[in-house]
Scaffold this active site. Structure first.
Site, PDB file in Angstrom:
ATOM      1  N   HIS A 202      -5.204   5.157   0.103  1.00 21.25           N
ATOM      2  CA  HIS A 202      -4.468   4.607  -1.051  1.00 21.25           C
ATOM      3  C   HIS A 202      -4.118   5.737  -2.036  1.00 21.25           C
ATOM      4  O   HIS A 202      -4.598   5.745  -3.178  1.00 21.25           O
ATOM      5  CB  HIS A 202      -5.380   3.559  -1.701  1.00 21.25           C
ATOM      6  N   GLU A 321       0.969   4.874   0.172  1.00 24.15           N
ATOM      7  CA  GLU A 321      -0.278   4.681   0.915  1.00 24.15           C
ATOM      8  C   GLU A 321       0.027   4.513   2.401  1.00 24.15           C
ATOM      9  O   GLU A 321       0.984   3.804   2.760  1.00 24.15           O
ATOM     10  CB  GLU A 321      -0.983   3.435   0.379  1.00 24.15           C
TER      11      GLU A 321
HETATM   12  O1  TA6 Z   1      -1.774  -0.831  -3.035  1.00 24.83           O
HETATM   13  C1  TA6 Z   1      -1.228  -1.607  -4.063  1.00 24.83           C
HETATM   14  C2  TA6 Z   1      -2.308  -2.539  -4.596  1.00 24.83           C
HETATM   15  O2  TA6 Z   1      -2.691  -3.466  -3.613  1.00 24.83           O
HETATM   16  C3  TA6 Z   1      -1.770  -3.195  -5.861  1.00 24.83           C
HETATM   17  O3  TA6 Z   1      -1.480  -4.553  -5.663  1.00 24.83           O
HETATM   18  C4  TA6 Z   1      -2.893  -2.964  -6.866  1.00 24.83           C
HETATM   19  O4  TA6 Z   1      -3.833  -4.008  -6.810  1.00 24.83           O
HETATM   20  C5  TA6 Z   1      -3.443  -1.633  -6.367  1.00 24.83           C
HETATM   21  O5  TA6 Z   1      -3.484  -1.787  -4.960  1.00 24.83           O
HETATM   22  C6  TA6 Z   1      -4.741  -1.185  -6.982  1.00 24.83           C
HETATM   23  O6  TA6 Z   1      -5.797  -1.978  -6.539  1.00 24.83           O
HETATM   24  P1  TA6 Z   1      -7.273  -1.641  -7.154  1.00 24.83           P
HETATM   25  O7  TA6 Z   1      -8.171  -2.649  -6.523  1.00 24.83           O
HETATM   26  O8  TA6 Z   1      -7.612  -0.227  -6.775  1.00 24.83           O
HETATM   27  O9  TA6 Z   1      -7.103  -1.770  -8.649  1.00 24.83           O
END
Ligand code: TA6
Length: 348
Positions: A202, A321
């Site tokens: 991510h 990601e």
């Molecule tokens: O990858 C995008 C996502 O799924 C967004 O929807 C947002 O929730 C982000 O990840 C961050 O998630 P986190 O749980 O690290 O705050």
């Protein structure tokens, strides 16, 4: 206490703080330190970090979550990864920024897609899985023939993981720090039944200003639009496509069905970040924009307008990601492994 014992301690629910406190930094330096290149230390929140500075780049990796939190080749005036100025450094919680390891699920899945019969109810399962919240052990550290530094971290199933998900696994993350940054997330099934996982590296990239960024390589690829879905437009959220580059004028949260390489074109910093990947059927593109950043609360305050000297954190980050998300469930047969790979390289 040895690092193995520390990771075992981490396996008992609610003992994240104890596991972090039990990490033996001296023993890690004695066993895996590389003089003048790699050392281990306690950073913010008392969390254990590996710190790399070789002839090509510098980097930091938090042993909690095997989270790369910094990478900057020496020829770059700015970090390539974004780390929130308001990041929280807490035992058992992910850090905002760098490269969180989302595993064994991406998002907040519903069974049975995760193949996790007997898994805890969705509400009890942390977003993006548990791997990013748990203390990993150091498996190996070495210099390769190019002068890059390769650090391998490991995580295995435990009472804490089995309380959330029944899989028997050995996870390894190989991080190669050099003029490029390469990660390989290896899932080995050490059990007797297939594992079904979704996953993502991510990655938060540092950009000059999100309004002057374009992402190339995703034109024509079908994507799920999570922003439309969150607004109740479930049907419209599926099977979207676009021509040309992805540009940003509002929140973007998309899961593309794409194995293609991408490029982040950053006009403000005058550089391009190349992203190549392997065994990855999904690319996620995310910028929360102002309102969601406010709700999340740990991306850093500042000016929401472009081009000011004190920009809000969200104006200087972009997630691209690489993984296997939503319907791209990966089945790992007993005794086999699956390796998700990415490599980042900066030009300009
Ligand atoms: O990858 C995008 C996502 O799924 C967004 O929807 C947002 O929730 C982000 O990840 C961050 O998630 P986190 O749980 O690290 O705050």
């Amino acid at each position: 206490m040895t690092d193995a014992a520390a990771s075992t301690t981490a396996s008992i629910p609610g003992s994240a703080e104890a596991a972090i406190a039990a990490v033996d930094i001296g023993a890690l330096n004695a066993r895996h330190g590389i003089a003048g290149v790699l050392d281990f230390h306690r950073g913010p929140g008392g969390l254990p970090w590996a710190r790399v500075h070789n002839g090509q780049a510098s980097a930091s990796v938090c042993l909690q979550g095997a989270q790369v939190t910094a990478w900057q080749p020496h020829d770059q005036a700015h970090p390539v990864l974004w780390l929130s100025p308001a990041a929280r450094y807490l035992a058992g919680k992910p850090i905002r920024g760098g490269i969180p390891v989302c595993w064994p699920w991406f998002g907040t899945p519903e069974p049975p897609a995760q193949g996790a019969a007997g898994a805890a109810p969705p509400a009890a399962r942390p977003a993006h899985g548990f791997a990013r919240n748990q203390l990993w052990t150091v498996h190996d550290a070495r210099q390769d023939t190019s002068g890059a530094t390769e650090l391998t971290l490991a995580l295995t199933d435990s009472p804490a993981s089995r309380a959330l998900w029944p899989g028997a696994f050995a996870l390894a993350l190989r991080v190669r720090v050099g003029a490029s940054l390469a990660l390989a997330l290896e899932t080995r099934n050490t059990g007797t039944v297939p594992l079904h996982i979704t996953e993502a590296l991510h990655t938060y990239f540092h950009v000059g200003d999100i309004g002057a960024v374009a992402v190339h390589g995703l034109a024509g690829a079908a994507y799920f639009d999570a922003v439309l879905a969150a607004a109740g437009a479930a049907a419209a959220a599926e099977g979207c496509t676009h021509a040309g580059a992805v540009r940003f004028t509002q929140e973007v949260d998309r899961v593309y069905a794409s194995s293609a390489a991408c490029t982040i074109e950053d006009a403000a910093l005058g550089r391009r970040i190349g992203i190549t990947k392997s065994a990855s059927a999904s690319t996620v593109v995310w910028n929360p924009w102002a309102a969601k950043a406010e709700r999340l609360g740990d991306l850093g305050a500042g000016d929401a307008r472009p081009g000011t000297p004190t920009p809000a954190g969200w104006r200087q980050m972009l997630c691209v990601e690489s993984g296997n998300a939503r319907a791209a469930v990966v089945a790992v047969a007993p005794g086999t492994q699956h390796v998700l790979g990415v490599e980042y390289r900066v030009a300009g």
